[in-house]
Write an enzyme that holds these catalytic residues in place. Structure first.
Site, PDB file in Angstrom:
ATOM      1  N   HIS A 139      38.352  33.777  32.759  1.00  0.00           N
ATOM      2  CA  HIS A 139      39.407  32.757  32.901  1.00  0.00           C
ATOM      3  C   HIS A 139      39.735  32.451  34.362  1.00  0.00           C
ATOM      4  O   HIS A 139      40.771  31.857  34.639  1.00  0.00           O
ATOM      5  CB  HIS A 139      40.671  33.190  32.147  1.00  0.00           C
ATOM      6  CG  HIS A 139      41.350  34.425  32.707  1.00  0.00           C
ATOM      7  ND1 HIS A 139      42.074  35.278  31.917  1.00  0.00           N
ATOM      8  CD2 HIS A 139      41.442  34.939  33.964  1.00  0.00           C
ATOM      9  CE1 HIS A 139      42.571  36.257  32.661  1.00  0.00           C
ATOM     10  NE2 HIS A 139      42.209  36.078  33.907  1.00  0.00           N
ATOM     11  N   HIS A 153      49.811  35.572  34.507  1.00  0.00           N
ATOM     12  CA  HIS A 153      49.631  36.238  35.790  1.00  0.00           C
ATOM     13  C   HIS A 153      50.881  36.158  36.675  1.00  0.00           C
ATOM     14  O   HIS A 153      50.773  36.106  37.901  1.00  0.00           O
ATOM     15  CB  HIS A 153      48.423  35.646  36.522  1.00  0.00           C
ATOM     16  CG  HIS A 153      47.123  35.877  35.816  1.00  0.00           C
ATOM     17  ND1 HIS A 153      46.748  35.166  34.710  1.00  0.00           N
ATOM     18  CD2 HIS A 153      46.119  36.757  36.050  1.00  0.00           C
ATOM     19  CE1 HIS A 153      45.558  35.580  34.302  1.00  0.00           C
ATOM     20  NE2 HIS A 153      45.159  36.551  35.088  1.00  0.00           N
ATOM     21  N   HIS A 201      37.170  44.149  37.518  1.00  0.00           N
ATOM     22  CA  HIS A 201      37.568  43.517  38.781  1.00  0.00           C
ATOM     23  C   HIS A 201      38.840  44.113  39.349  1.00  0.00           C
ATOM     24  O   HIS A 201      39.664  44.645  38.623  1.00  0.00           O
ATOM     25  CB  HIS A 201      37.666  41.995  38.699  1.00  0.00           C
ATOM     26  CG  HIS A 201      38.740  41.398  37.812  1.00  0.00           C
ATOM     27  ND1 HIS A 201      38.838  41.629  36.462  1.00  0.00           N
ATOM     28  CD2 HIS A 201      39.726  40.505  38.091  1.00  0.00           C
ATOM     29  CE1 HIS A 201      39.825  40.907  35.947  1.00  0.00           C
ATOM     30  NE2 HIS A 201      40.391  40.227  36.923  1.00  0.00           N
TER      31      HIS A 201
HETATM   32  C1  DHB Z   1      40.335  36.162  39.715  1.00  0.00           C
HETATM   33  C2  DHB Z   1      40.331  37.023  38.607  1.00  0.00           C
HETATM   34  C3  DHB Z   1      41.391  36.980  37.705  1.00  0.00           C
HETATM   35  O1  DHB Z   1      41.478  37.762  36.594  1.00  0.00           O
HETATM   36  C4  DHB Z   1      42.441  36.101  37.891  1.00  0.00           C
HETATM   37  O2  DHB Z   1      43.407  36.071  36.977  1.00  0.00           O
HETATM   38  C5  DHB Z   1      42.453  35.263  38.997  1.00  0.00           C
HETATM   39  C6  DHB Z   1      41.393  35.298  39.904  1.00  0.00           C
HETATM   40  C7  DHB Z   1      39.196  36.153  40.663  1.00  0.00           C
HETATM   41  O3  DHB Z   1      38.311  37.015  40.600  1.00  0.00           O
HETATM   42  O4  DHB Z   1      39.124  35.233  41.478  1.00  0.00           O
HETATM   43 FE    FE Z   2      43.100  37.346  35.366  1.00  0.00          FE
END
Ligand code: DHB
Ligand code: FE
Length: 283
Positions: A12, A59, A193
């Site tokens: 996303h 977020h 991540h």
């Molecule tokens: C990124 C990853 C995310 O889960 C998010 O909510 C916003 C940005 C990213 O890797 O850029």
């Molecule tokens: Fe995210």
């Protein structure tokens, strides 16, 4: 009876919408990512689901760190994007669905999930990017969306075991809805991540692929992890795996993997696209 006909997982991240807006899909950086999507779009266009149940995490937009529902569900007729990203984009609203939403909200509370029920809810990239990926050009207005939001930002967060159980409860709620509707469930976000701190940028491909495999064959096994395990193994934002697990929980019958595309890194994440066909259990 309402039927869940399939479930899918997708990234996303906001950079996707930016790449689409700027026509970067065929560039060497983005091509391996976007090449995964046409079979999933074709399947959705063929099946024409009436409703999408979409697990995402807010977020910090509607629910900032001062007020964080563990689980929230939208029951509104419409949802407006208010994500800043590269400046607040003026994109069309997302169409809501109130009858099945309220049915799910009621049965979840009866089932012991104390949901925050939102009659108004601003939404962010967690919800709009996946919809735009599936119906490019923001052409998602025809499909009704039920947003289900899981806290993945502020500890304490619900544990994988609990998010999987939430999905199962939603699966049961859909099965008990009388109207004939075809439903597809999206689990958005992930995979490994971390966006800040000393370990920013970590990606664990091996773990991501193992998670995709397990999501098909043995999702319950993934509930052995705690969120702290996920932070350690897959980075601080690796906890977004919870959305994928919740999606898989809703598939209470038989599943068959129809398509998969794993690619990493894309921005800071491992991206796992997977389409699962679902057959409802016999009543
Ligand atoms: C990124 C990853 C995310 O889960 C998010 O909510 C916003 C940005 C990213 O890797 O850029
Ligand atoms: Fe995210």
């Amino acid at each position: 009876m309402a039927k869940i006909i399939g479930g899918l997982t997708t990234s996303h991240i906001p950079a996707i919408a930016n790449a689409m807006a700027n026509g970067l899909e065929e560039t060497p950086y983005w091509k391996p990512f976007f090449d995964g999507y046409p079979p999933v779009r074709d399947w959705l266009n063929e099946k024409k689901p009436d409703v999408i149940i979409l697990f995402y995490n807010d977020h910090g937009l509607e629910f900032f760190i001062d007020k964080k529902p563990t689980f929230a569900i939208g029951v509104a007729d419409e949802y407006h994007n208010a994500d800043e990203g590269w400046g607040i984009p003026t994109i069309p609203p997302v169409t809501g669905e109130s009858e099945l939403s309220w049915h799910i909200a009621n049965s979840l509370v009866e089932d012991g999930f104390d949901m925050t029920i939102c009659q108004e809810m601003k939404v962010d990239h967690g919800l709009t990017v996946p919809l735009n990926l599936m119906w490019p050009g923001y052409n998602y207005g025809h499909v009704k969306v039920i947003p289900v939001c899981i806290n993945c930002e502020q500890h304490p967060m619900p544990q994988p075991k609990r998010t999987f159980a939430l999905g199962q409860a939603i699966g049961r709620a859909v099965a008990s809805f009388d109207e004939d509707l075809n439903v597809v469930v999206f689990g958005t976000g992930g995979m490994s991540h971390q966006l800040d701190g000393e370990r920013a940028g970590i990606i664990n491909r091996k773990f991501d692929i193992e998670c995709l495999d397990k999501l098909v064959t043995d999702p319950e096994d993934l509930t052995k992890y705690s969120n702290l395990d996920l932070v350690e193994i897959a980075g601080a934002q690796g906890v977004e795996l919870n959305m994928l697990l919740a999606m898989r929980g809703t598939l209470i019958g038989q599943v068959k993997e129809l398509h998969r595309n794993y690619h990493a890194p894309i921005s800071n994440t491992g991206s796992g696209l997977m389409l699962l066909e679902h057959t409802m259990p016999e009543k």
